[in-house]
Motif scaffolding. Structure first.
Motif, mmCIF file in Angstrom:
data_model
loop_
_atom_site.group_PDB
_atom_site.id
_atom_site.type_symbol
_atom_site.label_atom_id
_atom_site.label_comp_id
_atom_site.label_asym_id
_atom_site.label_seq_id
_atom_site.Cartn_x
_atom_site.Cartn_y
_atom_site.Cartn_z
ATOM 1 N N SER A 1 -1.299 -7.668 -6.092
ATOM 2 C CA SER A 1 -1.207 -8.609 -4.988
ATOM 3 C C SER A 1 -2.032 -9.861 -5.249
ATOM 4 C CB SER A 1 -1.689 -7.946 -3.695
ATOM 5 O OG SER A 1 -1.469 -8.776 -2.587
ATOM 6 N N ILE B 1 6.353 -9.477 2.599
ATOM 7 C CA ILE B 1 5.351 -8.908 1.692
ATOM 8 C C ILE B 1 6.035 -7.858 0.827
ATOM 9 C CG2 ILE B 1 3.152 -7.662 1.546
ATOM 10 C CD1 ILE B 1 2.973 -8.659 4.673
ATOM 11 N N TRP C 1 -2.217 -2.569 -5.116
ATOM 12 C CA TRP C 1 -3.125 -3.626 -4.671
ATOM 13 C C TRP C 1 -3.525 -4.567 -5.797
ATOM 14 C CZ3 TRP C 1 -6.441 0.164 -1.274
ATOM 15 C CH2 TRP C 1 -5.763 0.379 -0.057
ATOM 16 N N ASN D 1 -6.392 -10.102 -0.405
ATOM 17 C CA ASN D 1 -4.987 -10.512 -0.472
ATOM 18 C C ASN D 1 -4.028 -9.327 -0.456
ATOM 19 O OD1 ASN D 1 -5.528 -13.334 -0.730
ATOM 20 N ND2 ASN D 1 -6.096 -12.991 -2.874
ATOM 21 N N CYS D 2 -4.557 -8.141 -0.201
ATOM 22 C CA CYS D 2 -3.747 -6.925 -0.281
ATOM 23 C C CYS D 2 -3.263 -6.493 1.099
ATOM 24 C CB CYS D 2 -4.558 -5.800 -0.920
ATOM 25 S SG CYS D 2 -5.151 -6.197 -2.586
ATOM 26 N N HIS D 3 -2.208 -5.666 1.099
ATOM 27 C CA HIS D 3 -1.621 -5.211 2.358
ATOM 28 C C HIS D 3 -1.433 -3.705 2.357
ATOM 29 C CE1 HIS D 3 -0.431 -9.126 4.257
ATOM 30 N NE2 HIS D 3 -0.677 -9.519 3.024
ATOM 31 N N PRO E 1 1.850 -11.778 -2.088
ATOM 32 C CA PRO E 1 1.174 -10.605 -1.523
ATOM 33 C C PRO E 1 1.980 -9.326 -1.721
ATOM 34 C CG PRO E 1 2.133 -11.947 0.211
ATOM 35 C CD PRO E 1 2.272 -12.728 -1.057
ATOM 36 N N ALA E 2 1.268 -8.227 -1.893
ATOM 37 C CA ALA E 2 1.907 -6.936 -2.132
ATOM 38 C C ALA E 2 1.057 -5.838 -1.516
ATOM 39 C CB ALA E 2 2.093 -6.700 -3.633
ATOM 40 N N GLY E 3 1.655 -4.681 -1.353
ATOM 41 C CA GLY E 3 0.909 -3.577 -0.777
ATOM 42 C C GLY E 3 1.628 -2.267 -0.914
#
Length: 309
Positions: free
Chosen positions: A67, A166, A64, A101-103, A72-74
């Motif tokens: 991101s 993502i 996280w 902004n996290c996934h 974006p990243a997760g």
């Protein structure tokens, strides 16, 4: 002709393997297991459960923190194990990490009566993630609901597409008695697969989907989550597939000894390390993933001995 399963004769599973593979795996010592590490596959021991689950929780934070709105990243995470989830919430709150902004991707969900189970179902994975993780995070730090992705019956194509949109830094998982990650179980011994299980190439083409669950998966989940009441466990599920798994930069498997046993924890590591890929042992497909970690609580490794207790 491959052997008939000792556990469920109309299914494929690890008992249909060449017995020499199983004997070699069963004989591995703790030191041997650690030495199975090779480029692309790392075996890691943790001395305490506190260290084990904290290290697992920190992978959420690591993902996280990478991101941003522009990139974006997760992380894709399991239900089983779950002990890391409250720790993730505690870390987010203590470090005041804003997750806007996290996934997050859930790996799977139960399926019955023609759809995924509702989040009011006592076994719901959506409910478990909400209760153990997301509802424990301060409201001002929580990620938007649209950034939480599950492989539901109504959105499987959308779920798969999200892995292209993502960046999945890490896909975590446990290992079940069927030697699966998520609900990527061995397939039934029928149709085109009556005499041999699917090839690795065929299995690798499977994306998020609805699956029939191997009988030993039903028994395992009844044991771990239902007091042994197997008729209370749905016979189908939705799951992340190999297609999405190979889009994750790292696959991280966590084994504390609560789900699979000392033999199973050896077998899959041995097969991955040696490049022995057989879809009767779905976890063995990870031999071809470029970045895989197996984390063990060392005291759970024990030995594979046949003796009365």
């Amino acid at each position: 002709m491959r052997k008939i399963s000792r556990l469920a004769e109309t299914w494929w599973d690890y008992t249909t393997l060449d017995e020499q593979i199983m004997r070699d795996a069963a004989q591995l010592s703790e030191k041997d297991l650690l030495q199975l590490s090779r480029p692309g596959f790392k075996v890691i021991f943790h001395e305490t459960l506190e260290e084990f689950y904290l290290a697992e929780a920190l992978q959420y934070i690591e993902a996280w923190k990478q991101s941003t709105a522009a990139a974006p990243a997760g992380i894709c995470g399991p239900i089983g194990p779950t002990e890391q989830l409250p720790l993730v919430a505690q870390l987010v709150n203590s470090l005041e990490i804003n997750l806007k902004n996290c996934h997050f991707w859930g790996m799977d969900e139960w399926y019955e009566h023609g759809t995924e189970v509702p989040d009011t179902h006592p076994l719901s994975f959506v409910k478990a993630n909400r209760d153990l993780l997301f509802n424990k995070i301060k409201p001002e730090l929580r990620m938007p609901e649209e950034n939480i992705h599950y492989p539901l019956a109504s959105n499987l194509a959308e779920y798969t597409k999200s892995f292209d949109e993502i960046r999945c830094v890490t896909m975590q998982g446990g290992q079940g008695d069927a030697k699966h990650w998520a609900f990527n179980d061995p397939l039934k011994r029928s149709g085109a697969y009556a005499d041999a299980p699917p090839t690795a190439e065929e299995y690798r083409q499977l994306s998020a989907r609805i699956v029939d669950l191997h009988p030993i998966t039903l028994m395992q989940n009844a044991r771990t989550s239902g007091g042994g009441y197997v008729v209370g466990v749905p016979m189908q599920a939705t799951t992340v597939g190999p297609v999405e798994t190979w889009k994750a930069e790292r696959v991280s498997i966590w084994q504390a000894g609560n789900h699979d046993n000392p033999f199973g924890m050896r077998l899959t590591a041995f097969m991955i390390s040696k490049g022995i890929v057989d879809t009767a042992v779905p976890m063995s497909l990870l031999a071809d993933h470029p970045n895989v970690e197996f984390h063990y609580y060392r005291k759970a490794i024990k030995s594979v001995d046949t003796e009365m207790h």
